[in-house]
Structures are given as C-alpha cells and as structure tokens.
Design a protein around this motif. Structure first.
Motif, PDB file in Angstrom:
ATOM      1  N   LEU A   1       6.285  -5.922  -5.040  1.00  0.00           N
ATOM      2  CA  LEU A   1       5.607  -4.681  -5.379  1.00  0.00           C
ATOM      3  C   LEU A   1       5.614  -4.439  -6.870  1.00  0.00           C
ATOM      4  O   LEU A   1       6.633  -4.511  -7.508  1.00  0.00           O
ATOM      5  CB  LEU A   1       6.335  -3.522  -4.669  1.00  0.00           C
TER       6      LEU A   1
ATOM      7  N   THR B   1       4.343  -1.455  -9.384  1.00  0.00           N
ATOM      8  CA  THR B   1       3.829  -0.093  -9.356  1.00  0.00           C
ATOM      9  C   THR B   1       3.684   0.443 -10.752  1.00  0.00           C
ATOM     10  O   THR B   1       4.566   0.284 -11.567  1.00  0.00           O
ATOM     11  CB  THR B   1       4.773   0.829  -8.544  1.00  0.00           C
TER      12      THR B   1
ATOM     13  N   THR C   1      -4.962   4.207  -5.747  1.00  0.00           N
ATOM     14  CA  THR C   1      -4.140   3.081  -5.306  1.00  0.00           C
ATOM     15  C   THR C   1      -4.972   1.801  -5.270  1.00  0.00           C
ATOM     16  O   THR C   1      -6.128   1.802  -4.850  1.00  0.00           O
ATOM     17  CB  THR C   1      -3.531   3.327  -3.911  1.00  0.00           C
TER      18      THR C   1
ATOM     19  N   LYS D   1      -4.371  -2.322  -4.117  1.00  0.00           N
ATOM     20  CA  LYS D   1      -3.391  -3.140  -3.392  1.00  0.00           C
ATOM     21  C   LYS D   1      -4.010  -4.452  -2.949  1.00  0.00           C
ATOM     22  O   LYS D   1      -5.203  -4.518  -2.650  1.00  0.00           O
ATOM     23  CB  LYS D   1      -2.886  -2.377  -2.160  1.00  0.00           C
TER      24      LYS D   1
ATOM     25  N   VAL E   1      -2.764  -9.271  -9.011  1.00  0.00           N
ATOM     26  CA  VAL E   1      -1.920  -8.096  -9.229  1.00  0.00           C
ATOM     27  C   VAL E   1      -1.562  -7.889 -10.698  1.00  0.00           C
ATOM     28  O   VAL E   1      -1.556  -6.754 -11.188  1.00  0.00           O
ATOM     29  CB  VAL E   1      -0.657  -8.145  -8.331  1.00  0.00           C
TER      30      VAL E   1
ATOM     31  N   THR F   1      -0.171  -2.606  -6.381  1.00  0.00           N
ATOM     32  CA  THR F   1       0.808  -3.372  -5.628  1.00  0.00           C
ATOM     33  C   THR F   1       0.207  -4.670  -5.113  1.00  0.00           C
ATOM     34  O   THR F   1      -1.009  -4.779  -4.922  1.00  0.00           O
ATOM     35  CB  THR F   1       1.356  -2.571  -4.428  1.00  0.00           C
TER      36      THR F   1
ATOM     37  N   GLY G   1      -3.898  -6.330   1.457  1.00  0.00           N
ATOM     38  CA  GLY G   1      -4.736  -5.352   0.795  1.00  0.00           C
ATOM     39  C   GLY G   1      -5.918  -4.929   1.646  1.00  0.00           C
ATOM     40  O   GLY G   1      -6.252  -3.739   1.724  1.00  0.00           O
TER      41      GLY G   1
ATOM     42  N   THR H   1      -5.188   2.510   0.946  1.00  0.00           N
ATOM     43  CA  THR H   1      -5.478   2.118  -0.439  1.00  0.00           C
ATOM     44  C   THR H   1      -6.920   2.467  -0.756  1.00  0.00           C
ATOM     45  O   THR H   1      -7.777   2.490   0.145  1.00  0.00           O
ATOM     46  CB  THR H   1      -5.224   0.617  -0.689  1.00  0.00           C
TER      47      THR H   1
END
Length: 296
Positions: free
Chosen positions: A8, A10, A47, A49, A55, A77, A84, A93
C-alpha cells in the motif's frame, strides 16, 4: 527513482468534490508546459487503486498535482490491476490503474451499476521487460525462447547460449495485469510452468533476479535497477530490439503495451482536473522521468 513497493502506498493530500466546476482551458504555462485548470468547490477524497506497475507513477502525478492544488487529498494504492478493477466495480475507488485491458466479465459487472461505463484512458506506454543478473552472458532472447523458458520447455541457460546452469524463472502473481499480459501475449493464453516461482510485485521480482545469478524475471521497464535488461528478437533471424521509448511507442518492441486508468463514468470536477494534468505535457514528462513512455 526510489525502489517501487507493491504494498500500500498512500498519499495524504486534500481534494475537492467531483461536483465542482471544471474549466478545460489551461491557465498559464510553466517553461512552455500547459497547466491544468484549478478545480473549485467543496472538498472530498480522490482514490486511485490498482496496478503495481503504475503505482509509483500514480504517486508522482498526485504529488505534483498537490503542488498546484494544496487543498487536494488523493489516496494512491497498489495491489494489482485485478484488485483495482474489482475496487472500481464495488465502488471503493474513483480510478482503477491497470496494466492490461479490462476483461469482458469485469466490464459487464461494472455496467450493472454504471451502464455508461467503463471509461478507458491510456495514460502511459510500457514494454514488458525481461531482467537477468548483471553477470549473465546472455544479452538477447527470441520470443519463442522466452515462451519456452516460462512454459518449462527450456530449463538451462546452456540451451540459449549461456552458462551450463539451470534457469530460475520468476513471475508475477495471477492478480497482476503484467502476469495476464505475459500469459496472453507471450504464452498464447497457456499456463506458466510449475517450475516458475511467483512473487508479489515487480520490485520483488527485480530483487530476486539481482540476487540470483541464474535468474530471469519480467515487469515494467521502470523497475530495471540493479539488473540487466534483455533485448528481444521476434524470431531467430530478426535483430534484437531493446525496450526504448522509440521502439515501445512505435510498437516495434515485441511486447509493447498501454497502461490504463479506468473510471466508472465520464469524469467531472477534481477527477477531471487530475486526469487533465496526467495527460498534459507536464504530466507526460513525469511519465518519462519515472522510466515509462508517453502516450502519443
């Protein structure tokens, strides 16, 4: 570039609600680079993901975006393309990052909640890159040889011009878009050999190959640190082709691909502003800085 992590990642940044107004005209330039319009309106969290390949790039886009819009909060993330897209389907997300195209079953599931979706947006180009240990005497392999290694038909480096030693092949996990791309495009949809070792993330693959003298692994071009990149030949008579910006953008590198953002519907507000920044000349410059290649 710092070492990518498949875990992860963030970013704690402040964001604005998607109900805000969007101005599509750039406002000013920075050394000739268009600037995305600033979003306005109430606050919310954006968000992003999915793909471990994307990433770190997603993180850098968000970091630069916040420099222009200090009231934005974006959470980026990883976890894999499949993760995702599953989050996009279940509504957890705003943007799914994917290193492969969405599958028909995923598209159908998403349309149960968003009949007009999904929206597919290529945001960068990449070439599936094969890494070997820096001491490995092999500098290029054909597509057929790579296929044979990952299907278990070639098990020793001596068979491809290398040392008299067994090949230790590494792969991504099956939730990875990179894994699915290699399975579908290189292996013709067939399974990997049971000899192939699965690792959780491209960073782990690169680390394993850097330590294992007889290792081979694959992943995004941007992750090739501390290992040597193989050139790929379409067949035994072809010239070896390196994964460079030119060969990946024009498709001459045999395993070129697009990297995608997926949305459940047309973007508005802050999401639209962020996407405009990603595709701006400044955003695409970040693609190059990270080790990938701009979209046309």
């Amino acid at each position: 570039m710092s070492t990518p992590r498949s875990s992860l990642l963030t970013l704690s940044l402040l964001t604005l609600l998607s109900g805000c107004r969007w101005n599509s005209e750039p406002k000013g330039t920075d050394a000739g680079t268009p600037k995305a319009a600033a979003p306005t309106g109430p606050q919310r969290q954006l968000t992003v993901k999915g793909s471990d390949t994307l990433v770190v790039l997603g993180q850098r886009w968000a970091e630069r975006f916040i420099q222009r819009h200090p009231h934005v909060r974006i959470q980026v993330t990883g976890g894999g393309s499949g993760t995702g897209l599953a989050a996009l389907i279940n509504g957890t997300t705003d943007i799914a990052m994917s290193s492969r195209r969405i599958q028909d079953t995923e598209r159908e599931q998403l349309r149960r909640h968003h009949p007009q979706g999904p929206v597919e947006l290529p945001v960068a180009r990449d070439g599936i890159t094969f890494y070997v240990h820096e001491s490995n005497p092999v500098h290029s392999l054909t597509v057929a040889q790579l296929r044979a290694i990952y299907q278990g038909d070639i098990t020793g480096w001596k068979d491809v011009g290398g040392d008299d030693a067994p090949i230790v092949a590494y792969s991504r996990e099956n939730s990875s878009g990179t894994y699915l791309f290699v399975r579908d495009e290189l292996l013709g949809g067939e399974d990997f050999s049971e000899r192939v070792l699965t690792l959780p993330g491209t960073a782990a693959v690169v680390h394993a190959v850097a330590l294992e003298r007889q290792g081979i692994g694959y992943g995004g071009a941007a992750y090739a640190k501390g290992v040597r990149v193989l050139e790929v030949k379409r067949d035994a008579q072809s010239a070896p082709i390196p994964p460079t910006e030119e060969t990946i953008r024009d498709g001459t590198y045999p395993l070129s691909r697009d990297l995608f953002f997926y949305l459940p519907q047309e973007a508005t507000g802050t999401t639209r502003a962020f996407l405009d920044y990603v595709l701006s000349s400044e955003g695409q410059k970040i693609v190059t800085e990270t080790g990938y290649f701009p979209v046309k």
